[in-house]
Each structure stands twice: as structure tokens, then as C-alpha cells.
Design a protein around this motif. Structure first.
Motif, PDB file in Angstrom:
ATOM      1  N   GLY A 145       0.963  -1.228   0.132  1.00  0.00           N
ATOM      2  CA  GLY A 145      -0.006   0.055   0.043  1.00  0.00           C
ATOM      3  C   GLY A 145       0.911   1.408   0.021  1.00  0.00           C
ATOM      4  O   GLY A 145       0.498   2.536  -0.707  1.00  0.00           O
ATOM      5  N   CYS A 146       1.987   1.290   0.665  1.00  0.00           N
ATOM      6  CA  CYS A 146       2.896   2.395   0.762  1.00  0.00           C
ATOM      7  C   CYS A 146       3.362   2.503  -0.810  1.00  0.00           C
ATOM      8  O   CYS A 146       3.570   3.714  -1.307  1.00  0.00           O
ATOM      9  N   CYS A 147       3.924   1.415  -1.281  1.00  0.00           N
ATOM     10  CA  CYS A 147       4.289   1.561  -2.528  1.00  0.00           C
ATOM     11  C   CYS A 147       3.492   2.292  -3.524  1.00  0.00           C
ATOM     12  O   CYS A 147       4.082   3.160  -4.393  1.00  0.00           O
ATOM     13  N   ASP A 148       2.127   1.849  -3.416  1.00  0.00           N
ATOM     14  CA  ASP A 148       1.192   2.512  -4.402  1.00  0.00           C
ATOM     15  C   ASP A 148       1.124   3.860  -4.165  1.00  0.00           C
ATOM     16  O   ASP A 148       1.143   4.712  -4.958  1.00  0.00           O
ATOM     17  N   LEU A 149       0.981   4.327  -2.732  1.00  0.00           N
ATOM     18  CA  LEU A 149       0.946   5.794  -2.295  1.00  0.00           C
ATOM     19  C   LEU A 149       2.005   6.628  -3.070  1.00  0.00           C
ATOM     20  O   LEU A 149       1.957   7.601  -3.424  1.00  0.00           O
ATOM     21  N   TYR A 150       3.591   6.048  -2.785  1.00  0.00           N
ATOM     22  CA  TYR A 150       4.479   6.752  -3.153  1.00  0.00           C
ATOM     23  C   TYR A 150       4.560   6.866  -4.782  1.00  0.00           C
ATOM     24  O   TYR A 150       5.068   7.838  -5.356  1.00  0.00           O
ATOM     25  N   LEU A 151       4.135   5.774  -5.437  1.00  0.00           N
ATOM     26  CA  LEU A 151       4.180   5.887  -6.935  1.00  0.00           C
ATOM     27  C   LEU A 151       3.177   6.867  -7.338  1.00  0.00           C
ATOM     28  O   LEU A 151       3.570   7.681  -8.309  1.00  0.00           O
ATOM     29  N   HIS A 152       2.166   7.072  -6.707  1.00  0.00           N
ATOM     30  CA  HIS A 152       1.032   8.012  -7.003  1.00  0.00           C
ATOM     31  C   HIS A 152       1.630   9.560  -6.869  1.00  0.00           C
ATOM     32  O   HIS A 152       1.350  10.302  -7.492  1.00  0.00           O
ATOM     33  N   GLY A 153       2.325   9.465  -5.645  1.00  0.00           N
ATOM     34  CA  GLY A 153       2.695  10.892  -5.342  1.00  0.00           C
ATOM     35  C   GLY A 153       3.944  11.319  -6.410  1.00  0.00           C
ATOM     36  O   GLY A 153       3.938  12.401  -6.709  1.00  0.00           O
ATOM     37  N   ALA A 154       4.535  10.357  -6.562  1.00  0.00           N
ATOM     38  CA  ALA A 154       5.692  10.616  -7.565  1.00  0.00           C
ATOM     39  C   ALA A 154       5.005  11.074  -9.119  1.00  0.00           C
ATOM     40  O   ALA A 154       5.553  12.032  -9.604  1.00  0.00           O
TER      41      ALA A 154
ATOM     42  N   GLU B  16       2.346  12.536  -9.596  1.00  0.00           N
ATOM     43  CA  GLU B  16       1.607  13.919  -9.456  1.00  0.00           C
ATOM     44  C   GLU B  16       2.655  14.811  -8.925  1.00  0.00           C
ATOM     45  O   GLU B  16       2.206  15.898  -8.903  1.00  0.00           O
ATOM     46  N   SER B  17       3.832  14.786  -8.833  1.00  0.00           N
ATOM     47  CA  SER B  17       4.688  15.602  -8.535  1.00  0.00           C
ATOM     48  C   SER B  17       5.009  16.812  -9.051  1.00  0.00           C
ATOM     49  O   SER B  17       4.985  16.790 -10.281  1.00  0.00           O
TER      50      SER B  17
ATOM     51  N   LEU C 142       9.312  15.102  -6.580  1.00  0.00           N
ATOM     52  CA  LEU C 142       9.527  13.944  -7.064  1.00  0.00           C
ATOM     53  C   LEU C 142      10.697  12.989  -6.596  1.00  0.00           C
ATOM     54  O   LEU C 142      10.494  11.829  -6.232  1.00  0.00           O
ATOM     55  N   GLY C 143      11.747  13.712  -6.067  1.00  0.00           N
ATOM     56  CA  GLY C 143      12.681  13.005  -5.623  1.00  0.00           C
ATOM     57  C   GLY C 143      12.705  12.453  -4.246  1.00  0.00           C
ATOM     58  O   GLY C 143      12.864  11.496  -4.047  1.00  0.00           O
ATOM     59  N   ALA C 144      11.805  13.289  -3.543  1.00  0.00           N
ATOM     60  CA  ALA C 144      11.313  12.477  -2.183  1.00  0.00           C
ATOM     61  C   ALA C 144      10.575  11.493  -2.373  1.00  0.00           C
ATOM     62  O   ALA C 144      10.726  10.328  -1.858  1.00  0.00           O
ATOM     63  N   PHE C 145       9.654  11.301  -3.332  1.00  0.00           N
ATOM     64  CA  PHE C 145       8.798  10.216  -3.491  1.00  0.00           C
ATOM     65  C   PHE C 145       9.470   9.173  -3.879  1.00  0.00           C
ATOM     66  O   PHE C 145       9.197   7.958  -3.781  1.00  0.00           O
ATOM     67  N   ASN C 146      10.169   9.408  -4.912  1.00  0.00           N
ATOM     68  CA  ASN C 146      11.063   8.267  -5.652  1.00  0.00           C
ATOM     69  C   ASN C 146      11.944   7.782  -4.538  1.00  0.00           C
ATOM     70  O   ASN C 146      12.272   6.427  -4.545  1.00  0.00           O
ATOM     71  N   SER C 147      12.479   8.666  -3.803  1.00  0.00           N
ATOM     72  CA  SER C 147      13.398   7.865  -2.595  1.00  0.00           C
ATOM     73  C   SER C 147      12.577   7.119  -1.672  1.00  0.00           C
ATOM     74  O   SER C 147      13.004   6.005  -1.371  1.00  0.00           O
ATOM     75  N   ALA C 148      11.277   7.561  -1.457  1.00  0.00           N
ATOM     76  CA  ALA C 148      10.574   6.765  -0.331  1.00  0.00           C
ATOM     77  C   ALA C 148       9.908   5.476  -1.165  1.00  0.00           C
ATOM     78  O   ALA C 148      10.052   4.523  -0.692  1.00  0.00           O
TER      79      ALA C 148
END
Length: 82
Positions: A16-25, A27-28, A34-40
Motif C-alpha cells: 500500500g505504501c508503494c502504491d501511495l509513493y508511486l502516485h505521489g511521484a 503527481e509531483s 519527485l525526488g522525495a517520493f522516488n526515494s521513499a
């Protein structure tokens, strides 16, 4: 709760976290975000892989093989849909 159920829950949460981080990236709005979401996402994918590997080694996550004919049928289905 036994260890197997705990690991299953951890794996589901991590997915679930992966899914959220992917969508965050996706939509960055800025490179910093984008860098923060990609790192996470990278960290989360690594954790997901570690959990999966531990579960597989204990026999708690079994992957079954798919017959080649079923793969070929699916390929053909999508090839003709184009």
C-alpha cells in the motif's frame, strides 16, 4: 496473531505504501517533491522485497507456475484487441 499473519499484514501495508509513493511521484509538481517520493518508493520497494523473500523462505508465500498455453492465449487475446 502468529508470525505468518504478521508478515502478511506487513507485506500488504508495504504494498500500500508503494502504491501511495508511486502516485505521489506521478503527481509531483517539482523535482524536489519527485525526488522525495522516488526515494521513499525505492526504500519501500526494498522493504517489500525483504518481507517477500523472508516469507518465501519460510514457505509462507508460494508462487505457482502458469502453463505456457495460458500465457500464449492471453498474449493472443491482447494482440487481437489492438
Amino acid at each position: 496473531m502468529d508470525d505468518k499473519n504478521l508478515m502478511q499484514n506487513l507485506l500488504m501495508l508495504e504494498k500500500g505504501c508503494c502504491d501511495l509513493y508511486l502516485h505521489g511521484a506521478v503527481e509531483s509538481a517539482t523535482q524536489n517533491v519527485l525526488g522525495a517520493f522516488n526515494s521513499a518508493l525505492d526504500d519501500s520497494l526494498s522493504m517489500q522485497d525483504e518481507i517477500y523473500t523472508k516469507m518465501t523462505n519460510k514457505g509462507w508465500y508460494n508462487v505457482c507456475d502458469v502453463e505456457q498455453t495460458k500465457i500464449d492465449q492471453l498474449k493472443q487475446k491482447f494482440a487481437t484487441a489492438q
